[in-house]
Scaffold this motif. Sequence first.
Motif, PDB file in Angstrom:
ATOM      1  N   PHE A 192       8.877-101.669  21.260  1.00 40.02           N
ATOM      2  CA  PHE A 192       8.500-100.489  22.245  1.00 40.02           C
ATOM      3  C   PHE A 192       7.676-100.979  23.202  1.00 40.02           C
ATOM      4  O   PHE A 192       6.705-101.879  23.123  1.00 40.02           O
ATOM      5  N   LEU A 193       7.733 -99.894  24.270  1.00 48.05           N
ATOM      6  CA  LEU A 193       6.577-100.173  25.434  1.00 48.05           C
ATOM      7  C   LEU A 193       5.368 -99.088  24.927  1.00 48.05           C
ATOM      8  O   LEU A 193       5.693 -98.187  24.156  1.00 48.05           O
ATOM      9  N   LEU A 194       4.386 -99.462  25.464  1.00 46.40           N
ATOM     10  CA  LEU A 194       2.933 -98.684  25.010  1.00 46.40           C
ATOM     11  C   LEU A 194       3.318 -97.184  25.677  1.00 46.40           C
ATOM     12  O   LEU A 194       4.064 -97.046  26.768  1.00 46.40           O
ATOM     13  N   VAL A 195       2.777 -96.250  25.016  1.00 51.48           N
ATOM     14  CA  VAL A 195       2.746 -94.928  25.359  1.00 51.48           C
ATOM     15  C   VAL A 195       1.521 -94.530  25.214  1.00 51.48           C
ATOM     16  O   VAL A 195       0.476 -94.884  24.898  1.00 51.48           O
ATOM     17  N   ASN A 196       1.313 -93.145  25.784  1.00 52.85           N
ATOM     18  CA  ASN A 196      -0.167 -92.610  26.087  1.00 52.85           C
ATOM     19  C   ASN A 196      -0.517 -92.124  24.688  1.00 52.85           C
ATOM     20  O   ASN A 196       0.053 -91.516  23.804  1.00 52.85           O
ATOM     21  N   ASP A 197      -2.044 -92.416  24.372  1.00 51.95           N
ATOM     22  CA  ASP A 197      -2.343 -92.230  22.893  1.00 51.95           C
ATOM     23  C   ASP A 197      -3.306 -91.014  23.152  1.00 51.95           C
ATOM     24  O   ASP A 197      -3.751 -90.719  21.834  1.00 51.95           O
ATOM     25  N   ARG A 198      -3.419 -90.368  24.138  1.00 53.92           N
ATOM     26  CA  ARG A 198      -4.038 -89.080  24.121  1.00 53.92           C
ATOM     27  C   ARG A 198      -3.508 -87.818  24.378  1.00 53.92           C
ATOM     28  O   ARG A 198      -3.855 -86.924  23.861  1.00 53.92           O
ATOM     29  N   PHE A 245      -2.541 -94.698  30.075  1.00 51.91           N
ATOM     30  CA  PHE A 245      -3.432 -94.889  31.144  1.00 51.91           C
ATOM     31  C   PHE A 245      -3.820 -96.224  31.403  1.00 51.91           C
ATOM     32  O   PHE A 245      -3.937 -96.917  30.329  1.00 51.91           O
ATOM     33  N   THR A 246      -4.349 -96.370  32.501  1.00 46.30           N
ATOM     34  CA  THR A 246      -4.734 -97.766  32.817  1.00 46.30           C
ATOM     35  C   THR A 246      -6.040 -97.990  32.186  1.00 46.30           C
ATOM     36  O   THR A 246      -6.937 -97.221  31.954  1.00 46.30           O
ATOM     37  N   ASN A 296     -11.383 -94.699  40.730  1.00 42.85           N
ATOM     38  CA  ASN A 296     -11.468 -93.185  41.174  1.00 42.85           C
ATOM     39  C   ASN A 296     -10.311 -92.886  41.759  1.00 42.85           C
ATOM     40  O   ASN A 296     -10.284 -91.856  42.291  1.00 42.85           O
ATOM     41  N   MET A 297      -9.424 -93.617  41.922  1.00 47.20           N
ATOM     42  CA  MET A 297      -8.363 -93.634  42.659  1.00 47.20           C
ATOM     43  C   MET A 297      -7.613 -92.231  42.460  1.00 47.20           C
ATOM     44  O   MET A 297      -7.217 -91.284  43.144  1.00 47.20           O
ATOM     45  N   CYS A 298      -7.534 -91.792  40.959  1.00 46.49           N
ATOM     46  CA  CYS A 298      -6.745 -90.599  40.562  1.00 46.49           C
ATOM     47  C   CYS A 298      -7.747 -89.757  40.318  1.00 46.49           C
ATOM     48  O   CYS A 298      -7.445 -88.362  39.396  1.00 46.49           O
ATOM     49  N   ALA A 323       1.964 -98.694  34.791  1.00 45.56           N
ATOM     50  CA  ALA A 323       3.290 -99.281  34.689  1.00 45.56           C
ATOM     51  C   ALA A 323       3.556-100.681  35.142  1.00 45.56           C
ATOM     52  O   ALA A 323       2.331-101.328  35.682  1.00 45.56           O
ATOM     53  N   GLY A 324       4.548-101.094  35.176  1.00 41.36           N
ATOM     54  CA  GLY A 324       4.810-102.341  35.653  1.00 41.36           C
ATOM     55  C   GLY A 324       4.609-102.508  37.116  1.00 41.36           C
ATOM     56  O   GLY A 324       4.431-103.763  37.613  1.00 41.36           O
ATOM     57  N   ASP A 325       4.428-101.425  37.821  1.00 48.69           N
ATOM     58  CA  ASP A 325       4.295-101.599  39.423  1.00 48.69           C
ATOM     59  C   ASP A 325       3.097-100.530  39.196  1.00 48.69           C
ATOM     60  O   ASP A 325       2.761 -99.674  39.046  1.00 48.69           O
TER      61      ASP A 325
END
Length: 561
Positions: free
Chosen positions: A207-213, A224-225, A230-232, A252-254
């Motif tokens: 799998f690719l990682l998914v959000n754990d929250r 999440f990164t 503070n960008m977001c 993500a990859g980009d």
Amino acid sequence: RTTPNVNKYRTANGVCNNRKNPLLGAANTPLARWLPSIYEDGISQPVGWNPGRLYNGVILPLVRLVSNRIVSTKDADIQADDELTHLVTFFGQWNDHDLSFTPSSPSIRSFSSGINCDASCERSEPCFPIRIPLGDPRLPSGRDSCLPMFRSAPTCGSGNSAFMFGGVPNVRQQINSLTAFLDVGQLYGSDEGFARELRDLSNDNGFLLVNDRFQDNGRDLLPFTKVASNMCSTRNHILNTTGLPEVPCFTAGDVRVDENIALTSLHTVFLREHNRLARALRLLNPHWSSETLYQEARKIMGAYHQIIVIRDYLQHIVGPEAMKRKLGTYPGYDSSIDPSIANVFATAAYRFAHVTIQPLVFRMDENFQDHPQFPSVPLYEAFFTPWRVVFEGGIDPLIRGLISRPAKLNQQNHMLVDALRERLFAFTSQIAMDLGSLNMQRSRDHALPGYNAWRRFCNLTAPQNKAELAAVLKNTNLAQRLINLYGHPANIDAWLGGVAEPFVPGGRVGPLFSCLIATQFQKIRQGDRYRDDDRFTCPGLGLYFLSQLYKVESYGIQAFS
């Protein structure tokens, strides 16, 4: 060091796709030059660096002035595209983020004077500010009035006369930090280490990682990164509230995954599809390792992407004639072809979709009506807002909006919406930017030749005066306004000239961009040793995916037709 399975699976960074020249098309290599650069000093100074420099006997206009007089439009004047949905626009952005990313200089200060590029209007490497013209409708004009811009980073050793090869200066070249291949690098990453970080290595599922929250109605979201930023953190700015929780940026990859929530929704769809494929493959092949499951799912995803781009997307952009000439019957892999992304493609031609963006990101309910709880979002309030995906209904309303609402129709007198020209990144930058000005200033930073040079490259006529330009554009008034600004058709910035042309039959770009875009994808396709779609022998999975992403026939609109 030998890379495992280099002949069976792609490397994340594209190295060794070409066995004879392992760096062709690889990440972190120079953008290709299809025409020589026109640096003002022949080595590094961008076009427009010296204010008194003449081009065809005239001084080039300020890009912001061109944006004000040619590119601007009001929301009330926008016409909807009666053939293409908004998915075309954001799928174009998704696809672009698979192919090119030109990093800016890592320094925010002048190398010589130490000034902060964000706080000064001085031209001093790497600061290349966008000057504000007198009487600007939004910005105060004066000697120290500008929009900040950093120059793109040069490849190592380029742009410096001290680095000579046989007495010839090493002319500045820009970097493409992504691979040139249709390999879904925007999902998986274009660096071996980062690609591994995006994987779920806690089990053997591939799998690719998914959000754990958070989840989206029981479905996965992007992780999440872990990078502090503070960008977001835009929630309190936009909602004018305090105390409400902010969420980090998605990863993500980009790195541009959070640029807007429509793009984020496409990233999420492809993430879920990889994990769905890996799950299905494990049921069919319980003996496969996590690595094999990951790589085989990744290969199928690459096939999806190649099919969708070449078969279902490009023909509606470049038109059937260019498709027939450049992207007809696949002649097979050719190791002599350089698939590298061209500077003019990344900096001008593939930015055509900027003029197809609506001022809203649409959100629809289950009946494809305006969502009563989560209404459509003004585009300028959809930049870097992952919290809207987490707390405002997930991606379903966004996907419905993409496939059931029209794209903006590019018109010669209505090009770029105010959300992009006057309010771009309003909540994350010190001053809201202007995408039209940025596109033209970036072309000058990269020393791209002007409009006529690229017309000649494509074996098209090169207009020499107002009458000839009017014939090309089929618009005398626009030709006059361009001549008033540029003095000569040859001086017109490549991006502006491209988006100003009338559409080719069956396409959504003019002859110049049709040629440049089709030529680039011809090179990408023929210069890619891993043509996954030609070896893809599981059409059921492909049809399943396409039906999920483009299930629009029952609503009277088709995504790509």
